[in-house]
Design a protein around this motif. Structure first.
Motif, mmCIF file in Angstrom:
data_model
loop_
_atom_site.group_PDB
_atom_site.id
_atom_site.type_symbol
_atom_site.label_atom_id
_atom_site.label_comp_id
_atom_site.label_asym_id
_atom_site.label_seq_id
_atom_site.Cartn_x
_atom_site.Cartn_y
_atom_site.Cartn_z
ATOM 1 N N UNK A 1 0.827 -1.217 0.000
ATOM 2 C CA UNK A 1 0.000 0.000 0.000
ATOM 3 C C UNK A 1 0.858 1.261 0.000
ATOM 4 N N UNK A 2 1.889 1.290 0.824
ATOM 5 C CA UNK A 2 2.762 2.461 0.836
ATOM 6 C C UNK A 2 3.538 2.560 -0.473
ATOM 7 N N UNK A 3 3.963 1.419 -1.016
ATOM 8 C CA UNK A 3 4.644 1.429 -2.315
ATOM 9 C C UNK A 3 3.762 1.973 -3.422
ATOM 10 N N UNK A 4 2.483 1.616 -3.403
ATOM 11 C CA UNK A 4 1.560 2.167 -4.399
ATOM 12 C C UNK A 4 1.381 3.665 -4.229
ATOM 13 N N UNK A 5 1.305 4.141 -2.983
ATOM 14 C CA UNK A 5 1.179 5.585 -2.751
ATOM 15 C C UNK A 5 2.419 6.345 -3.225
ATOM 16 N N UNK A 6 3.587 5.799 -2.921
ATOM 17 C CA UNK A 6 4.829 6.448 -3.357
ATOM 18 C C UNK A 6 4.913 6.445 -4.880
ATOM 19 N N UNK A 7 4.548 5.331 -5.492
ATOM 20 C CA UNK A 7 4.556 5.242 -6.951
ATOM 21 C C UNK A 7 3.567 6.227 -7.554
ATOM 22 N N UNK A 8 2.400 6.320 -6.965
ATOM 23 C CA UNK A 8 1.378 7.248 -7.467
ATOM 24 C C UNK A 8 1.870 8.693 -7.382
ATOM 25 N N UNK A 9 2.365 9.080 -6.217
ATOM 26 C CA UNK A 9 2.765 10.470 -6.013
ATOM 27 C C UNK A 9 4.066 10.835 -6.721
ATOM 28 N N UNK A 10 4.997 9.895 -6.798
ATOM 29 C CA UNK A 10 6.305 10.226 -7.339
ATOM 30 C C UNK A 10 6.537 9.846 -8.773
ATOM 31 N N UNK A 11 5.681 8.969 -9.329
ATOM 32 C CA UNK A 11 5.914 8.513 -10.700
ATOM 33 C C UNK A 11 4.689 8.756 -11.585
ATOM 34 N N UNK A 12 3.548 8.208 -11.195
ATOM 35 C CA UNK A 12 2.377 8.228 -12.082
ATOM 36 C C UNK A 12 1.834 9.637 -12.275
ATOM 37 N N UNK A 13 1.610 10.374 -11.187
ATOM 38 C CA UNK A 13 1.058 11.730 -11.308
ATOM 39 C C UNK A 13 2.007 12.647 -12.091
ATOM 40 N N UNK A 14 3.324 12.659 -11.804
ATOM 41 C CA UNK A 14 4.204 13.508 -12.617
ATOM 42 C C UNK A 14 4.230 13.119 -14.096
ATOM 43 N N UNK A 15 4.170 11.820 -14.400
ATOM 44 C CA UNK A 15 4.165 11.401 -15.808
ATOM 45 C C UNK A 15 2.880 11.857 -16.491
ATOM 46 N N UNK A 16 1.736 11.693 -15.831
ATOM 47 C CA UNK A 16 0.467 12.148 -16.409
ATOM 48 C C UNK A 16 0.477 13.663 -16.590
ATOM 49 N N UNK B 1 10.432 14.665 -8.941
ATOM 50 C CA UNK B 1 9.726 13.692 -8.101
ATOM 51 C C UNK B 1 10.272 12.268 -8.252
ATOM 52 N N UNK B 2 10.803 11.943 -9.426
ATOM 53 C CA UNK B 2 11.379 10.606 -9.609
ATOM 54 C C UNK B 2 12.617 10.411 -8.744
ATOM 55 N N UNK B 3 13.439 11.455 -8.639
ATOM 56 C CA UNK B 3 14.641 11.369 -7.810
ATOM 57 C C UNK B 3 14.267 11.220 -6.340
ATOM 58 N N UNK B 4 13.249 11.948 -5.906
ATOM 59 C CA UNK B 4 12.869 11.898 -4.495
ATOM 60 C C UNK B 4 12.160 10.606 -4.116
ATOM 61 N N UNK B 5 11.772 9.772 -5.070
ATOM 62 C CA UNK B 5 11.130 8.498 -4.726
ATOM 63 C C UNK B 5 12.136 7.353 -4.532
ATOM 64 N N UNK B 6 13.388 7.577 -4.851
ATOM 65 C CA UNK B 6 14.380 6.503 -4.722
ATOM 66 C C UNK B 6 14.552 6.087 -3.261
ATOM 67 N N UNK B 7 14.720 7.041 -2.367
ATOM 68 C CA UNK B 7 14.917 6.714 -0.949
ATOM 69 C C UNK B 7 13.719 5.980 -0.347
ATOM 70 N N UNK B 8 12.476 6.443 -0.563
ATOM 71 C CA UNK B 8 11.360 5.667 -0.016
ATOM 72 C C UNK B 8 11.304 4.235 -0.542
ATOM 73 N N UNK B 9 11.683 4.018 -1.797
ATOM 74 C CA UNK B 9 11.698 2.650 -2.311
ATOM 75 C C UNK B 9 12.779 1.812 -1.623
ATOM 76 N N UNK B 10 13.918 2.423 -1.298
ATOM 77 C CA UNK B 10 14.948 1.702 -0.534
ATOM 78 C C UNK B 10 14.405 1.313 0.835
#
Length: 142
Positions: A4-19, A34-43
């Motif tokens: 669930x948290x991974x989906x939220x991070x993906x949504x906020x940091x990848x999907x919304x900026x791409x759209x 936003x893509x750069x700032x999502x690397x740490x949460x994924x780690x």
């Protein structure tokens, strides 16, 4: 939780900026921020996932010391890399990508703390590996 948290991070940091970029409201260079700032949460999420994997392995009857040592190394590596990336790499990468000015270090106390704890956990995993080897050698003597 990881999903669930991974989906939220993906949504906020990848999907919304791409759209937003595809709709023309954001240019391609600002898409990287936003893509750069999502690397740490994924780690960090990988570290949480590793803990879940270790708990599952223990529940299935795996050897305690080997499982815990492996989990400590993986969690330590994940936290350490996430912390180092958020403090040192992300800000300098954004300075390079966006041609912006600023410091060379993002003074993020949480990131620094997670990085140091990650390093300590990684080293503790190595100590457990060595202790298991010593225990096996002592068991052979008896």
């Amino acid at each position: 939780m990881t999903l669930s948290v991974g989906l939220l991070v993906t949504w906020a940091g990848v999907i919304v900026p791409v759209i937003t970029s595809l709709s023309g409201r954001m240019d391609g260079s600002s898409l990287m921020t936003p893509l750069v700032w999502t690397v740490s949460p994924f780690c960090y999420l990988f570290g949480v996932w590793s803990i879940g994997q270790a708990m599952g392995d223990l529940a299935r009857g795996s050897m305690f010391t080997a499982t815990v040592a492996n989990a400590l190394r993986r969690v330590g590596l994940a936290l350490g890399l996430g912390g180092v990336f958020s403090v040192f790499v992300a800000t300098n990468l954004l300075r390079f990508l966006e041609q912006m000015r600023g410091g060379y270090l993002h003074f993020d106390v949480a990131g620094m703390t997670l990085g140091m704890i990650g390093g300590a956990l990684f080293l503790l995993g190595r100590v457990l590996d060595q202790a298991e080897a010593v225990q096996a050698e002592l068991d052979e003597m008896i």
